[in-house]
Design a protein around this motif. Structure first.
Motif, PDB file in Angstrom:
ATOM      1  N   SER A 126       0.825  -1.205   0.000  1.00 42.98           N
ATOM      2  CA  SER A 126       0.000   0.000   0.000  1.00 42.98           C
ATOM      3  C   SER A 126       0.859   1.255   0.000  1.00 42.98           C
ATOM      4  CB  SER A 126      -0.924   0.003   1.223  1.00 42.98           C
ATOM      5  OG  SER A 126      -1.822  -1.076   1.176  1.00 42.98           O
ATOM      6  N   PHE A 127       1.941   1.220   0.762  1.00 47.63           N
ATOM      7  CA  PHE A 127       2.835   2.377   0.807  1.00 47.63           C
ATOM      8  C   PHE A 127       3.482   2.616  -0.552  1.00 47.63           C
ATOM      9  CE2 PHE A 127       7.142   4.110   1.721  1.00 47.63           C
ATOM     10  CZ  PHE A 127       6.734   5.362   2.165  1.00 47.63           C
ATOM     11  N   ALA A 128       3.858   1.539  -1.218  1.00 45.34           N
ATOM     12  CA  ALA A 128       4.478   1.671  -2.534  1.00 45.34           C
ATOM     13  C   ALA A 128       3.515   2.268  -3.550  1.00 45.34           C
ATOM     14  CB  ALA A 128       4.973   0.309  -3.018  1.00 45.34           C
ATOM     15  N   ASN A 146       1.348   4.478  -2.684  1.00 50.06           N
ATOM     16  CA  ASN A 146       0.988   5.788  -2.142  1.00 50.06           C
ATOM     17  C   ASN A 146      -0.453   5.843  -1.665  1.00 50.06           C
ATOM     18  OD1 ASN A 146       3.543   6.987  -2.643  1.00 50.06           O
ATOM     19  ND2 ASN A 146       2.988   7.188  -4.803  1.00 50.06           N
ATOM     20  N   THR A 147      -0.881   4.772  -0.966  1.00 47.86           N
ATOM     21  CA  THR A 147      -2.211   4.761  -0.376  1.00 47.86           C
ATOM     22  C   THR A 147      -2.151   5.480   0.958  1.00 47.86           C
ATOM     23  OG1 THR A 147      -2.637   2.628  -1.402  1.00 47.86           O
ATOM     24  CG2 THR A 147      -4.127   3.301   0.372  1.00 47.86           C
ATOM     25  N   PRO A 148      -2.795   6.630   1.109  1.00 45.54           N
ATOM     26  CA  PRO A 148      -2.605   7.448   2.302  1.00 45.54           C
ATOM     27  C   PRO A 148      -3.211   6.881   3.564  1.00 45.54           C
ATOM     28  CG  PRO A 148      -4.315   8.384   0.912  1.00 45.54           C
ATOM     29  CD  PRO A 148      -3.689   7.268   0.135  1.00 45.54           C
ATOM     30  N   ARG A 149      -4.086   5.889   3.487  1.00 42.36           N
ATOM     31  CA  ARG A 149      -4.775   5.413   4.680  1.00 42.36           C
ATOM     32  C   ARG A 149      -3.921   4.462   5.502  1.00 42.36           C
ATOM     33  NH1 ARG A 149      -9.767   1.981   2.588  1.00 42.36           N
ATOM     34  NH2 ARG A 149     -10.096   1.663   4.802  1.00 42.36           N
ATOM     35  N   GLU A 150      -2.824   3.961   4.921  1.00 44.35           N
ATOM     36  CA  GLU A 150      -2.064   2.925   5.593  1.00 44.35           C
ATOM     37  C   GLU A 150      -0.871   3.468   6.369  1.00 44.35           C
ATOM     38  OE1 GLU A 150      -3.105   0.162   5.963  1.00 44.35           O
ATOM     39  OE2 GLU A 150      -4.110  -0.663   4.212  1.00 44.35           O
ATOM     40  N   PHE A 151      -0.287   2.594   7.192  1.00 44.65           N
ATOM     41  CA  PHE A 151       0.959   2.888   7.876  1.00 44.65           C
ATOM     42  C   PHE A 151       2.109   2.824   6.887  1.00 44.65           C
ATOM     43  CE2 PHE A 151       0.663   2.364  12.637  1.00 44.65           C
ATOM     44  CZ  PHE A 151      -0.693   2.568  12.682  1.00 44.65           C
ATOM     45  N   THR A 152       3.185   3.519   7.215  1.00 45.57           N
ATOM     46  CA  THR A 152       4.411   3.354   6.459  1.00 45.57           C
ATOM     47  C   THR A 152       5.123   2.122   6.977  1.00 45.57           C
ATOM     48  OG1 THR A 152       5.836   4.571   7.957  1.00 45.57           O
ATOM     49  CG2 THR A 152       4.590   5.864   6.353  1.00 45.57           C
ATOM     50  N   PRO A 153       6.019   1.520   6.186  1.00 45.34           N
ATOM     51  CA  PRO A 153       6.745   0.338   6.651  1.00 45.34           C
ATOM     52  C   PRO A 153       7.589   0.598   7.888  1.00 45.34           C
ATOM     53  CG  PRO A 153       6.939   0.578   4.274  1.00 45.34           C
ATOM     54  CD  PRO A 153       6.307   1.837   4.784  1.00 45.34           C
ATOM     55  N   MET A 154       7.930   1.861   8.166  1.00 44.83           N
ATOM     56  CA  MET A 154       8.767   2.168   9.312  1.00 44.83           C
ATOM     57  C   MET A 154       7.954   2.333  10.585  1.00 44.83           C
ATOM     58  SD  MET A 154      11.632   1.946   7.982  1.00 44.83           S
ATOM     59  CE  MET A 154      12.611   2.472   9.378  1.00 44.83           C
ATOM     60  N   GLY A 155       6.633   2.209  10.481  1.00 40.84           N
ATOM     61  CA  GLY A 155       5.813   2.219  11.685  1.00 40.84           C
ATOM     62  C   GLY A 155       5.115   3.531  11.948  1.00 40.84           C
ATOM     63  N   GLY A 156       5.396   4.586  11.180  1.00 39.61           N
ATOM     64  CA  GLY A 156       4.681   5.837  11.350  1.00 39.61           C
ATOM     65  C   GLY A 156       3.325   5.758  10.692  1.00 39.61           C
ATOM     66  N   THR A 157       2.573   6.845  10.715  1.00 44.84           N
ATOM     67  CA  THR A 157       1.271   6.821  10.069  1.00 44.84           C
ATOM     68  C   THR A 157       1.155   7.957   9.081  1.00 44.84           C
ATOM     69  OG1 THR A 157       0.292   8.193  11.795  1.00 44.84           O
ATOM     70  CG2 THR A 157       0.126   5.813  12.068  1.00 44.84           C
ATOM     71  N   TYR A 158       0.416   7.712   8.040  1.00 39.87           N
ATOM     72  CA  TYR A 158       0.008   8.758   7.120  1.00 39.87           C
ATOM     73  C   TYR A 158      -1.223   9.430   7.704  1.00 39.87           C
ATOM     74  CZ  TYR A 158       2.613   8.047   2.761  1.00 39.87           C
ATOM     75  OH  TYR A 158       3.555   8.013   1.781  1.00 39.87           O
ATOM     76  N   LEU A 159      -1.317  10.716   7.556  1.00 43.36           N
ATOM     77  CA  LEU A 159      -2.533  11.447   7.905  1.00 43.36           C
ATOM     78  C   LEU A 159      -3.041  11.092   9.293  1.00 43.36           C
ATOM     79  CD1 LEU A 159      -4.455  11.289   4.511  1.00 43.36           C
ATOM     80  CD2 LEU A 159      -2.869  13.029   5.315  1.00 43.36           C
ATOM     81  N   LYS A 160      -2.258  11.406  10.309  1.00 46.85           N
ATOM     82  CA  LYS A 160      -2.658  11.106  11.673  1.00 46.85           C
ATOM     83  C   LYS A 160      -3.951  11.812  12.052  1.00 46.85           C
ATOM     84  CE  LYS A 160       1.723   9.949  13.913  1.00 46.85           C
ATOM     85  NZ  LYS A 160       1.272   8.738  14.583  1.00 46.85           N
ATOM     86  N   GLY A 161      -4.305  12.874  11.315  1.00 47.43           N
ATOM     87  CA  GLY A 161      -5.527  13.594  11.631  1.00 47.43           C
ATOM     88  C   GLY A 161      -6.787  12.890  11.177  1.00 47.43           C
ATOM     89  N   ASN A 162      -6.661  11.757  10.506  1.00 46.66           N
ATOM     90  CA  ASN A 162      -7.828  11.023  10.032  1.00 46.66           C
ATOM     91  C   ASN A 162      -8.565  10.390  11.204  1.00 46.66           C
ATOM     92  OD1 ASN A 162      -9.716   9.495   8.693  1.00 46.66           O
ATOM     93  ND2 ASN A 162      -8.260   7.952   7.992  1.00 46.66           N
ATOM     94  N   ASN A 163      -9.759  10.883  11.493  1.00 45.83           N
ATOM     95  CA  ASN A 163     -10.528  10.385  12.631  1.00 45.83           C
ATOM     96  C   ASN A 163     -11.603   9.390  12.226  1.00 45.83           C
ATOM     97  OD1 ASN A 163      -9.177  11.951  14.596  1.00 45.83           O
ATOM     98  ND2 ASN A 163     -10.354  13.758  13.972  1.00 45.83           N
TER      99      ASN A 163
END
Length: 235
Positions: free
Chosen positions: A178-180, A182-199
């Protein structure tokens, strides 16, 4: 042999502790098959998925050594027992999600072995989903149940760990895919998150989270193998 049930459970953000898949056995498994029910009342997180979006059946049956092993979205027989055990284990303060085994016994819940785990998902509360594999030996004879579990402790915990590792590895592969893309809803492989503001927290099925259309079929086969080994205990 005592009555044994193998279950995969999870803590649903919407419905709380729920069974995802329960595997039971009987000489004739017809009584264990799941009757038709309104699937629209079950959220994605609480449902099981079969290959090719097959919704015609809610049960899988395997015949092995004169026994039927049946897996269903929830156990038809002893549903209240398993629901009670699952509510107890998810509320237990000593419950962990690092695949460490936990066992407990009482007269109403029988002897239980549980291993909890979690997988990342930004669509879940706390950005993670919590699951557990559970073996329930429903017997009021604590001594005989303990003997059975102790003889197969290493085999059962090793088998649970292999199942958990498979699910977590599949989830990691799906996150990277998903990261490859560029799906914004998923986690990055390094463990961070995309769009933390997504509630927006939405239910998601485990087969979807692992991108494995055969996941629940595999779980049925693995559960059948484990229960067959335990049933072969003639000591």
């Amino acid at each position: 042999m005592p009555n044994m049930i193998l279950s995969l459970a999870h803590f649903c953000d919407k419905h709380g502790p729920r069974v995802l898949l329960g595997t039971q056995f009987a000489a004739d498994g017809d009584s264990l098959l799941l009757p038709d029910y309104a699937t629209e009342t079950v959220c994605e997180s609480c449902s099981i998925h079969f290959p090719n979006n097959d919704t015609s059946s809610g049960s899988i049956r395997t015949r092995l050594r004169s026994r039927d092993y049946v897996s269903t979205n929830y156990p038809v027989v002893q549903y209240h027992l398993i629901s009670s055990v699952i509510r107890h284990m998810f509320s237990e303060e000593t419950m962990t999600y690092d695949s460490a085994p936990l066992s407990f016994f009482d007269q109403s819940k029988g002897l239980n072995l549980v291993m909890g785990f979690k997988i990342p998902d930004t669509d879940a509360r706390g950005d993670e989903r919590r699951y557990a594999l559970l073996l329930t030996i429903n017997s009021s004879d604590h001594a005989s149940a303990m003997k059975l579990m102790s003889r197969h402790w290493e085999f059962t915990t090793y088998s649970f760990k292999k199942i958990i590792d498979y699910i977590k590895q599949r989830r990691d592969i799906e996150l990277r895919r998903s990261f490859a893309q560029n799906t914004p809803r998923e986690f990055t492989p390094m463990g961070g998150t995309y769009l933390k503001g997504n509630n927006f927290k939405t239910p998601r099925n485990l087969a979807q989270l692992t991108n494995d259309d055969l996941l629940f079929v595999r779980l049925h086969k693995w559960n059948t193998f484990i229960l067959d080994v335990l049933n072969s205990d003639d000591k």
